[in-house]
Design a protein around this motif. Structure first.
Motif, PDB file in Angstrom:
ATOM      1  N   TRP A 227       0.825  -1.207   0.000  1.00 31.52           N
ATOM      2  CA  TRP A 227       0.000   0.000   0.000  1.00 31.52           C
ATOM      3  C   TRP A 227       0.861   1.260   0.000  1.00 31.52           C
ATOM      4  CZ3 TRP A 227      -0.429   3.443   4.326  1.00 31.52           C
ATOM      5  CH2 TRP A 227      -1.401   4.442   4.185  1.00 31.52           C
ATOM      6  N   PHE A 228       1.880   1.290   0.836  1.00 24.90           N
ATOM      7  CA  PHE A 228       2.719   2.485   0.950  1.00 24.90           C
ATOM      8  C   PHE A 228       3.475   2.733  -0.353  1.00 24.90           C
ATOM      9  CE2 PHE A 228       5.719   5.531   2.488  1.00 24.90           C
ATOM     10  CZ  PHE A 228       5.133   6.099   3.612  1.00 24.90           C
ATOM     11  N   ALA A 229       3.978   1.671  -0.966  1.00 26.71           N
ATOM     12  CA  ALA A 229       4.717   1.824  -2.227  1.00 26.71           C
ATOM     13  C   ALA A 229       3.820   2.407  -3.316  1.00 26.71           C
ATOM     14  CB  ALA A 229       5.278   0.473  -2.671  1.00 26.71           C
ATOM     15  N   GLY A 230       2.564   1.948  -3.375  1.00 23.44           N
ATOM     16  CA  GLY A 230       1.647   2.478  -4.371  1.00 23.44           C
ATOM     17  C   GLY A 230       1.263   3.921  -4.089  1.00 23.44           C
ATOM     18  N   MET A 231       0.947   4.208  -2.828  1.00 20.31           N
ATOM     19  CA  MET A 231       0.550   5.568  -2.467  1.00 20.31           C
ATOM     20  C   MET A 231       1.685   6.565  -2.689  1.00 20.31           C
ATOM     21  SD  MET A 231      -2.631   5.543  -1.592  1.00 20.31           S
ATOM     22  CE  MET A 231      -2.805   7.109  -0.721  1.00 20.31           C
ATOM     23  N   ALA A 232       2.922   6.114  -2.552  1.00 26.60           N
ATOM     24  CA  ALA A 232       4.072   7.002  -2.757  1.00 26.60           C
ATOM     25  C   ALA A 232       4.176   7.499  -4.189  1.00 26.60           C
ATOM     26  CB  ALA A 232       5.357   6.274  -2.362  1.00 26.60           C
ATOM     27  N   GLN A 233       3.512   6.827  -5.115  1.00 29.91           N
ATOM     28  CA  GLN A 233       3.569   7.245  -6.520  1.00 29.91           C
ATOM     29  C   GLN A 233       2.652   8.436  -6.797  1.00 29.91           C
ATOM     30  OE1 GLN A 233       6.061   5.490  -7.969  1.00 29.91           O
ATOM     31  NE2 GLN A 233       6.001   4.542  -5.924  1.00 29.91           N
ATOM     32  N   VAL A 234       1.703   8.699  -5.899  1.00 27.52           N
ATOM     33  CA  VAL A 234       0.742   9.784  -6.160  1.00 27.52           C
ATOM     34  C   VAL A 234       0.680  10.805  -5.034  1.00 27.52           C
ATOM     35  CG1 VAL A 234      -0.714   8.365  -7.660  1.00 27.52           C
ATOM     36  CG2 VAL A 234      -1.174   8.407  -5.203  1.00 27.52           C
ATOM     37  N   ASN A 235       1.271  10.495  -3.893  1.00 25.32           N
ATOM     38  CA  ASN A 235       1.190  11.372  -2.734  1.00 25.32           C
ATOM     39  C   ASN A 235       2.598  11.775  -2.317  1.00 25.32           C
ATOM     40  OD1 ASN A 235       1.007  12.314   0.043  1.00 25.32           O
ATOM     41  ND2 ASN A 235      -1.072  11.480   0.093  1.00 25.32           N
ATOM     42  N   PRO A 236       2.966  13.032  -2.453  1.00 24.70           N
ATOM     43  CA  PRO A 236       4.342  13.458  -2.158  1.00 24.70           C
ATOM     44  C   PRO A 236       4.797  13.144  -0.730  1.00 24.70           C
ATOM     45  CG  PRO A 236       3.168  15.190  -3.337  1.00 24.70           C
ATOM     46  CD  PRO A 236       2.147  14.151  -2.975  1.00 24.70           C
ATOM     47  N   ALA A 237       3.880  13.203   0.231  1.00 24.90           N
ATOM     48  CA  ALA A 237       4.269  12.914   1.616  1.00 24.90           C
ATOM     49  C   ALA A 237       4.704  11.462   1.768  1.00 24.90           C
ATOM     50  CB  ALA A 237       3.110  13.228   2.564  1.00 24.90           C
ATOM     51  N   PHE A 238       4.000  10.553   1.093  1.00 25.94           N
ATOM     52  CA  PHE A 238       4.392   9.141   1.125  1.00 25.94           C
ATOM     53  C   PHE A 238       5.722   8.955   0.382  1.00 25.94           C
ATOM     54  CE2 PHE A 238       0.094   8.899   2.405  1.00 25.94           C
ATOM     55  CZ  PHE A 238      -0.156   7.639   2.951  1.00 25.94           C
ATOM     56  N   GLY A 239       5.856   9.624  -0.754  1.00 26.58           N
ATOM     57  CA  GLY A 239       7.088   9.495  -1.524  1.00 26.58           C
ATOM     58  C   GLY A 239       8.316   9.912  -0.740  1.00 26.58           C
ATOM     59  N   ALA A 240       8.186  10.973   0.061  1.00 27.32           N
ATOM     60  CA  ALA A 240       9.322  11.463   0.840  1.00 27.32           C
ATOM     61  C   ALA A 240       9.777  10.458   1.886  1.00 27.32           C
ATOM     62  CB  ALA A 240       8.947  12.782   1.508  1.00 27.32           C
ATOM     63  N   ASP A 241       8.849   9.619   2.364  1.00 29.28           N
ATOM     64  CA  ASP A 241       9.173   8.663   3.428  1.00 29.28           C
ATOM     65  C   ASP A 241       9.397   7.248   2.934  1.00 29.28           C
ATOM     66  OD1 ASP A 241       9.048  10.574   5.406  1.00 29.28           O
ATOM     67  OD2 ASP A 241       6.952  10.168   5.932  1.00 29.28           O
ATOM     68  N   LEU A 242       9.337   7.031   1.623  1.00 30.35           N
ATOM     69  CA  LEU A 242       9.328   5.667   1.100  1.00 30.35           C
ATOM     70  C   LEU A 242      10.573   4.889   1.498  1.00 30.35           C
ATOM     71  CD1 LEU A 242       7.921   3.514  -0.589  1.00 30.35           C
ATOM     72  CD2 LEU A 242       8.997   4.489  -2.628  1.00 30.35           C
ATOM     73  N   ASP A 243      11.753   5.460   1.318  1.00 28.91           N
ATOM     74  CA  ASP A 243      12.987   4.728   1.638  1.00 28.91           C
ATOM     75  C   ASP A 243      13.058   4.397   3.121  1.00 28.91           C
ATOM     76  OD1 ASP A 243      13.738   4.832  -0.998  1.00 28.91           O
ATOM     77  OD2 ASP A 243      15.126   6.506  -0.762  1.00 28.91           O
ATOM     78  N   LYS A 244      12.677   5.340   3.957  1.00 26.84           N
ATOM     79  CA  LYS A 244      12.715   5.106   5.405  1.00 26.84           C
ATOM     80  C   LYS A 244      11.757   3.983   5.803  1.00 26.84           C
ATOM     81  CE  LYS A 244      10.687   8.070   8.136  1.00 26.84           C
ATOM     82  NZ  LYS A 244      10.381   9.315   8.891  1.00 26.84           N
ATOM     83  N   VAL A 245      10.570   3.997   5.239  1.00 26.01           N
ATOM     84  CA  VAL A 245       9.581   2.979   5.576  1.00 26.01           C
ATOM     85  C   VAL A 245      10.030   1.602   5.094  1.00 26.01           C
ATOM     86  CG1 VAL A 245       7.242   2.179   5.039  1.00 26.01           C
ATOM     87  CG2 VAL A 245       7.636   4.554   5.727  1.00 26.01           C
ATOM     88  N   MET A 246      10.567   1.531   3.883  1.00 29.89           N
ATOM     89  CA  MET A 246      11.031   0.242   3.373  1.00 29.89           C
ATOM     90  C   MET A 246      12.198  -0.295   4.205  1.00 29.89           C
ATOM     91  SD  MET A 246       9.116  -0.901   1.033  1.00 29.89           S
ATOM     92  CE  MET A 246       7.578  -0.174   0.458  1.00 29.89           C
ATOM     93  N   GLY A 247      13.061   0.589   4.662  1.00 27.10           N
ATOM     94  CA  GLY A 247      14.150   0.157   5.535  1.00 27.10           C
ATOM     95  C   GLY A 247      13.639  -0.413   6.844  1.00 27.10           C
ATOM     96  N   TRP A 248      12.633   0.237   7.407  1.00 25.25           N
ATOM     97  CA  TRP A 248      12.045  -0.247   8.662  1.00 25.25           C
ATOM     98  C   TRP A 248      11.385  -1.613   8.462  1.00 25.25           C
ATOM     99  CZ3 TRP A 248       6.477  -0.152   9.613  1.00 25.25           C
ATOM    100  CH2 TRP A 248       6.144  -0.616  10.885  1.00 25.25           C
ATOM    101  N   ILE A 249      10.651  -1.779   7.363  1.00 26.49           N
ATOM    102  CA  ILE A 249      10.011  -3.064   7.083  1.00 26.49           C
ATOM    103  C   ILE A 249      11.064  -4.161   6.932  1.00 26.49           C
ATOM    104  CG2 ILE A 249       8.723  -4.354   5.331  1.00 26.49           C
ATOM    105  CD1 ILE A 249       7.068  -1.811   4.859  1.00 26.49           C
ATOM    106  N   GLN A 250      12.142  -3.854   6.198  1.00 28.51           N
ATOM    107  CA  GLN A 250      13.188  -4.857   5.996  1.00 28.51           C
ATOM    108  C   GLN A 250      13.809  -5.280   7.316  1.00 28.51           C
ATOM    109  OE1 GLN A 250      16.280  -3.722   3.239  1.00 28.51           O
ATOM    110  NE2 GLN A 250      17.617  -5.409   3.854  1.00 28.51           N
ATOM    111  N   ARG A 251      14.128  -4.324   8.179  1.00 30.83           N
ATOM    112  CA  ARG A 251      14.729  -4.667   9.473  1.00 30.83           C
ATOM    113  C   ARG A 251      13.767  -5.478  10.343  1.00 30.83           C
ATOM    114  NH1 ARG A 251      16.168   0.691   8.806  1.00 30.83           N
ATOM    115  NH2 ARG A 251      14.589   1.392  10.297  1.00 30.83           N
ATOM    116  N   SER A 252      12.500  -5.092  10.305  1.00 32.43           N
ATOM    117  CA  SER A 252      11.515  -5.800  11.131  1.00 32.43           C
ATOM    118  C   SER A 252      11.335  -7.230  10.666  1.00 32.43           C
ATOM    119  CB  SER A 252      10.181  -5.047  11.088  1.00 32.43           C
ATOM    120  OG  SER A 252      10.312  -3.742  11.623  1.00 32.43           O
ATOM    121  N   LEU A 253      11.199  -7.434   9.357  1.00 28.22           N
ATOM    122  CA  LEU A 253      11.008  -8.789   8.854  1.00 28.22           C
ATOM    123  C   LEU A 253      12.274  -9.624   8.974  1.00 28.22           C
ATOM    124  CD1 LEU A 253       8.664  -8.275   5.765  1.00 28.22           C
ATOM    125  CD2 LEU A 253       8.093  -9.259   7.989  1.00 28.22           C
TER     126      LEU A 253
END
Length: 324
Positions: A294-320
């Motif tokens: 969901w976040f990856a898709g929303m980042a394509q149309v919402n600038p606020a999501f796009g700005a946080d995309l790398d940080k969020v993906m890093g957090w998901i990777q560490r958690s998993l």
């Protein structure tokens, strides 16, 4: 991409046009959030309300958003009629329908819910109370017969891991291609596990039914002894265990995770027999997948999501990494 401010301004004009179709007098709109939907607080002489401008194609291909949103509001109305749970009051348009359409966007109005979110400062007592709320929601869902034409998402393997949904105008399959390679690999592993788990659980009433699907602490308002549940936008047919995983997933790395997990399950078990929790961690991992796509898709149309995309993906990777 249109700036966030520009997007909100455009949707606000749509909200104002749609508001005229509801029995709400002259009103002032205050921006609340621009994410899955765009929402505004509505203050008028008739009271305080929440206006939602719904994202197009929210409920899967070929699904009429008016019917899907109307079905969500059918459940809210039934919860109000049948239980003492505090949920938003759906407001009918002057037409008698639950929704109105402006500029091609489906819009709905709910009564305002007051209270305080505790997501930033959670304590075990908040999870215990949330567990009790989930049990009461599941009890109602198990006994309630939805009206004819009721349409909501089905949170099964295909919806979580296949190409059923659309996020930010991007197909679910397209969202997989937006993931960093390590996260893609982790999501593939979760998908392989969950194909077996979900097939084993099946869709019998002891495991599967109508769920909120997004009842984390950000969607519960605490007001003294009252707990007010909001944001039924994701409600649909899914696994009871997924509803229990949702409040926990963001806190999986906390040192007090075992205590808040126990509190949630105790609160649930005091009101309703717990489902088999053997696969609770697997459903927590599934929540990471759902959120990440969901976040990856929303980042394509919402600038606020796009700005946080790398940080969020890093957090998901560490958690998993720690979970898998």
């Amino acid at each position: 991409m249109v700036s966030r401010r520009g997007q909100v301004a455009r949707v606000r004009r749509t909200a104002l046009r749609a508001l005229g179709d509801f029995p709400v007098g002259e009103a002032r709109l205050t921006f609340v959030a621009h994410g899955e939907n765009t929402t505004f607080r509505v203050d008028s002489g008739d009271g305080r309300f929440l206006m939602r401008v719904h994202r197009p194609n929210r409920h899967g291909p070929g699904v009429d958003s008016r019917i899907a949103v109307g079905s969500e509001l059918d459940w809210l109305a039934a919860l109000q009629a049948d239980t003492e749970l505090s949920v938003p009051t759906p407001i009918r348009a002057r037409s008698g329908e639950w929704t109105a359409v402006a500029d091609g966007r489906v819009c709905s109005v709910l009564g305002w819910q007051r209270g305080r979110m505790q997501a930033a400062h959670p304590r075990a007592v908040h999870f215990r109370r949330l567990g009790g709320i989930l049990a009461r929601l599941h009890d109602h869902a198990s006994a309630w017969a939805p009206p004819s034409g009721f349409v909501r998402m089905r949170w099964d393997w295909e919806t979580f891991f296949g190409n059923t949904m659309e996020y930010g105008g991007v197909s679910a399959a397209g969202c997989w291609t937006l993931l960093p390679a390590p996260v893609h690999g982790q999501f593939d592993e979760v998908a392989r596990r969950m194909r077996v788990v979900m097939a084993g659980l099946g869709s019998q009433p002891d495991a599967f039914g109508l769920i909120h699907a997004d009842l984390h602490l950000g969607n519960a308002l605490f007001d003294g002894d009252a707990v007010r549940v909001i944001d039924f936008d994701d409600c649909g047919f899914g696994y009871w265990l997924y509803d229990l995983a949702v409040p926990l997933w963001e806190y999986r790395d906390r040192t007090d995770f075992d205590a808040i997990r126990a509190a949630l399950l105790d609160g649930y078990g005091e009101r309703r027999e717990l489902p088999d929790i053997t696969y609770l961690d697997d459903f927590i991992a599934t929540r990471f997948v759902a959120f990440g796509l969901w976040f990856a898709g929303m980042a394509q149309v919402n600038p606020a999501f796009g700005a946080d995309l790398d940080k969020v993906m890093g957090w998901i990777q560490r958690s998993l990494d720690r979970m898998l």
